[in-house]
Design a protein around this motif. Structure first.
Motif, short mmCIF file in Angstrom:
data_model
loop_
_atom_site.label_atom_id
_atom_site.label_comp_id
_atom_site.label_asym_id
_atom_site.label_seq_id
_atom_site.Cartn_x
_atom_site.Cartn_y
_atom_site.Cartn_z
N LEU A 149 -15.38 4.74 -31.69
CA LEU A 149 -16.65 4.48 -31.01
C LEU A 149 -17.08 3.02 -31.14
CD1 LEU A 149 -18.63 7.71 -32.00
CD2 LEU A 149 -17.55 7.18 -29.81
N ALA A 150 -16.83 2.43 -32.31
CA ALA A 150 -17.19 1.02 -32.51
C ALA A 150 -16.40 0.12 -31.56
CB ALA A 150 -16.94 0.62 -33.95
N MET A 151 -15.11 0.40 -31.40
CA MET A 151 -14.30 -0.39 -30.48
C MET A 151 -14.77 -0.23 -29.05
SD MET A 151 -12.09 -2.27 -32.00
CE MET A 151 -11.32 -2.73 -30.44
N LEU A 152 -15.04 1.00 -28.63
CA LEU A 152 -15.47 1.24 -27.25
C LEU A 152 -16.82 0.61 -26.97
CD1 LEU A 152 -14.32 4.95 -26.85
CD2 LEU A 152 -13.28 2.91 -25.82
N LEU A 153 -17.75 0.69 -27.92
CA LEU A 153 -19.05 0.07 -27.74
C LEU A 153 -18.93 -1.45 -27.64
CD1 LEU A 153 -21.31 2.13 -30.19
CD2 LEU A 153 -21.44 2.09 -27.69
N SER A 154 -18.09 -2.03 -28.48
CA SER A 154 -17.90 -3.49 -28.45
C SER A 154 -17.26 -3.92 -27.14
CB SER A 154 -17.04 -3.93 -29.63
OG SER A 154 -17.63 -3.59 -30.86
N LEU A 155 -16.26 -3.21 -26.70
CA LEU A 155 -15.55 -3.58 -25.47
C LEU A 155 -16.43 -3.39 -24.23
CD1 LEU A 155 -12.05 -2.05 -26.24
CD2 LEU A 155 -12.64 -4.48 -26.19
N THR A 156 -17.21 -2.32 -24.21
CA THR A 156 -18.10 -2.13 -23.05
C THR A 156 -19.18 -3.21 -23.01
OG1 THR A 156 -19.37 -0.54 -24.39
CG2 THR A 156 -17.74 0.36 -22.87
N GLU A 157 -19.67 -3.60 -24.18
CA GLU A 157 -20.68 -4.67 -24.21
C GLU A 157 -20.09 -5.99 -23.75
OE1 GLU A 157 -23.60 -6.90 -27.45
OE2 GLU A 157 -22.81 -4.90 -27.89
N LEU A 158 -18.88 -6.30 -24.21
CA LEU A 158 -18.23 -7.55 -23.78
C LEU A 158 -17.92 -7.52 -22.29
CD1 LEU A 158 -15.78 -8.08 -26.78
CD2 LEU A 158 -17.78 -9.48 -26.24
N SER A 159 -17.47 -6.38 -21.80
CA SER A 159 -17.17 -6.27 -20.37
C SER A 159 -18.43 -6.36 -19.53
CB SER A 159 -16.45 -4.94 -20.09
OG SER A 159 -15.21 -4.89 -20.74
N TYR A 160 -19.52 -5.76 -19.98
CA TYR A 160 -20.78 -5.78 -19.23
C TYR A 160 -21.29 -7.21 -19.08
CZ TYR A 160 -25.61 -4.84 -17.98
OH TYR A 160 -26.83 -4.82 -17.34
N ARG A 161 -21.09 -8.03 -20.10
CA ARG A 161 -21.56 -9.42 -20.04
C ARG A 161 -20.49 -10.36 -19.49
NH1 ARG A 161 -23.78 -8.78 -25.78
NH2 ARG A 161 -21.98 -10.03 -26.38
N ASN A 162 -19.38 -9.80 -18.97
CA ASN A 162 -18.27 -10.57 -18.41
C ASN A 162 -17.61 -11.50 -19.43
OD1 ASN A 162 -18.37 -9.52 -15.76
ND2 ASN A 162 -20.10 -10.85 -15.27
N GLU A 163 -17.86 -11.25 -20.70
CA GLU A 163 -17.22 -12.07 -21.74
C GLU A 163 -15.74 -11.70 -21.89
OE1 GLU A 163 -19.68 -11.31 -25.08
OE2 GLU A 163 -21.18 -12.81 -24.54
N MET A 164 -15.42 -10.45 -21.61
CA MET A 164 -14.03 -10.05 -21.66
C MET A 164 -13.22 -10.79 -20.60
SD MET A 164 -12.03 -8.18 -23.51
CE MET A 164 -13.15 -7.03 -24.29
N ALA A 165 -13.78 -10.89 -19.40
CA ALA A 165 -13.08 -11.63 -18.33
C ALA A 165 -12.89 -13.08 -18.71
CB ALA A 165 -13.88 -11.51 -17.03
N ALA A 166 -13.89 -13.68 -19.39
CA ALA A 166 -13.77 -15.06 -19.83
C ALA A 166 -12.64 -15.23 -20.85
CB ALA A 166 -15.10 -15.53 -20.42
N MET A 167 -12.49 -14.25 -21.73
CA MET A 167 -11.40 -14.33 -22.72
C MET A 167 -10.04 -14.22 -22.04
SD MET A 167 -12.65 -12.38 -26.18
CE MET A 167 -13.37 -10.93 -25.43
N TRP A 168 -9.91 -13.28 -21.05
CA TRP A 168 -8.65 -13.20 -20.33
C TRP A 168 -8.34 -14.52 -19.63
CZ3 TRP A 168 -7.93 -9.54 -23.15
CH2 TRP A 168 -8.42 -8.26 -23.06
N ALA A 169 -9.37 -15.11 -19.02
CA ALA A 169 -9.18 -16.36 -18.28
C ALA A 169 -8.77 -17.50 -19.22
CB ALA A 169 -10.45 -16.73 -17.53
N ALA A 170 -9.24 -17.43 -20.46
CA ALA A 170 -8.90 -18.47 -21.44
C ALA A 170 -7.52 -18.25 -22.04
CB ALA A 170 -9.95 -18.51 -22.54
N GLY A 171 -6.82 -17.21 -21.60
CA GLY A 171 -5.47 -16.96 -22.09
C GLY A 171 -5.39 -16.10 -23.34
N VAL A 172 -6.50 -15.43 -23.68
CA VAL A 172 -6.50 -14.55 -24.85
C VAL A 172 -6.03 -13.17 -24.40
CG1 VAL A 172 -7.85 -13.58 -26.73
CG2 VAL A 172 -8.41 -15.85 -25.84
N SER A 173 -4.83 -12.81 -24.73
CA SER A 173 -4.24 -11.55 -24.29
C SER A 173 -4.72 -10.39 -25.17
CB SER A 173 -2.72 -11.63 -24.35
OG SER A 173 -2.29 -11.76 -25.70
N PRO A 174 -4.57 -9.13 -24.71
CA PRO A 174 -4.90 -7.98 -25.56
C PRO A 174 -4.16 -7.98 -26.89
CG PRO A 174 -4.62 -7.29 -23.28
CD PRO A 174 -4.21 -8.73 -23.34
#
Length: 363
Positions: A78-103
């Motif tokens: 649940l902690a991982m899913l909450l963190s990832l949904t929050e990052l995705s909601y703020r488009n921070e996840m997309a910024a990390m992908w764009a910066a070359g930070v892979s999964p």
């Protein structure tokens, strides 16, 4: 150098973000469950110590390790899913992908938290639970009411010497004086050849002197009655804290001790082998939850479908917990090899996480 510093800062922020949610969820759920447990059993606890409210707090503290272990996996999920949904909601996840930070890089960044969680899980299971269980069994409250064992000189105790198994109804503190003794003498193939009943047994210079003895033989031979009988087997006792033979309440060293002595006849040896492997696999439980959740976020990297992300993640997690329980039961019953029963869920879902991660690398 600047990129390395940025990655270190990002890794620290991700670990902090997930850790806050992980411990918050874990302690929140555990406190709620413990509170309900105490309220449910408050009357029985008060009967043990009338007018002493501290027993309620003591019971909660003793029950806490097992409750924390039970909910540690779902809390990390649940902690991982909450963190990832929050990052995705703020488009921070997309910024990390764009910066070359892979999964895969994110998983590596979260390794410190993964092994802290795995280590905590192991310590609670291997040290805290074995230390608190004897008192809980002595109280016989709640889940321990049906299996109450009064630890001390009135414990049933099991011993082993070569192929022979001994069971005594009670023993003194150092297990040198036994009462209501049964010795199952077996041949090298493990088949019963004699069964010795004795009123008592005393250890003197490495030999056991049995009194009021009745011996039954294989092949329906006439039983023998003796006033005394000397047994010279080097009996190894099951430790006092593990006399119930319940592997889930044992430390890893006790599990190995029971494995070396064929389970002392309490349970089949493969039960203890399964739990020993399971105990070691706890180190990787947190890492597995991370490996399953992070690749899912690549499908929702622009902030859309967050409900689906959460639902899919929870679904995969619960399937894992179900498979894990079934696999452990299969190992206890001897239907599969102990190592396979303990490691199959980790290996199967770990492989799924690797495949998902490799596919997400093309994003």
């Amino acid at each position: 150098m600047g990129n390395n510093v940025m990655m270190k800062i990002l890794g620290w922020m991700l670990n902090r973000m997930v850790a806050i949610r992980f411990f918050g969820i874990l302690f929140g759920i555990s406190f709620f469950v413990l509170s309900l447990d105490v309220l449910t059993n408050a009357k029985d606890l008060q009967a043990l110590r009338p007018n002493d409210m501290t027993i309620l707090l003591q019971y909660m503290l003793y029950r806490a390790p097992s409750v924390l272990v039970n909910y540690m996996g779902i809390s990390m999920l649940l902690a991982m899913l909450l963190s990832l949904t929050e990052l995705s909601y703020r488009n921070e996840m997309a910024a990390m992908w764009a910066a070359g930070v892979s999964p895969a890089r994110i998983i590596i960044m979260l390794l410190p938290l993964a092994f802290v969680a795995g280590g905590l899980n192991f310590v609670l299971s291997d040290s805290a639970i074995p230390a608190t269980t004897p008192q809980l069994r002595d109280w016989g409250i709640g889940d321990y009411g049906a299996e109450k064992l009064k630890l001390g000189e009135k414990d049933p105790i099991w011993m082993r010497a070569g192929p022979d198994i001994l069971r005594a109804g009670s023993a003194n503190g150092d297990s040198t004086r036994l009462n209501d003794v049964i010795i199952f003498r077996r041949d090298d193939q493990g088949l019963l050849r004699e069964q010795i009943y004795a009123k008592s047994a005393a250890l003197d210079e490495g030999r056991w002197t049995l009194t009021k003895v009745l011996v039954y033989y294989r092949d329906n031979l006439q039983p023998s009655r003796l006033d005394t009988l000397v047994y010279s087997g080097n009996m190894k006792p099951a430790q006092a804290g593990a006399r119930s033979g319940a592997p889930e309440d044992m430390a890893l060293t006790e599990l190995f001790y029971f494995m070396d002595n064929q389970g002392f006849g309490i349970r089949p040896v493969w039960v203890y082998e399964t739990w020993a492997n399971k105990r070691i696999s706890l180190f990787f439980s947190g890492l597995l939850m991370m490996g399953l959740c992070i690749p899912l976020a690549t499908r929702f990297r622009r902030g859309g479908g967050l409900g689906a992300l959460f639902a899919v993640g929870v679904g995969i997690g619960f399937v894992y917990f179900i498979v894990d329980g079934i696999s452990l039961t299969m190992g206890e019953l001897g239907f599969v090899k102990p190592w396979l029963a303990a490691w199959l869920p980790i290996l199967a879902f770990g492989s799924l996480a690797v495949v998902m991660t490799l596919r997400s690398e093309t994003v």
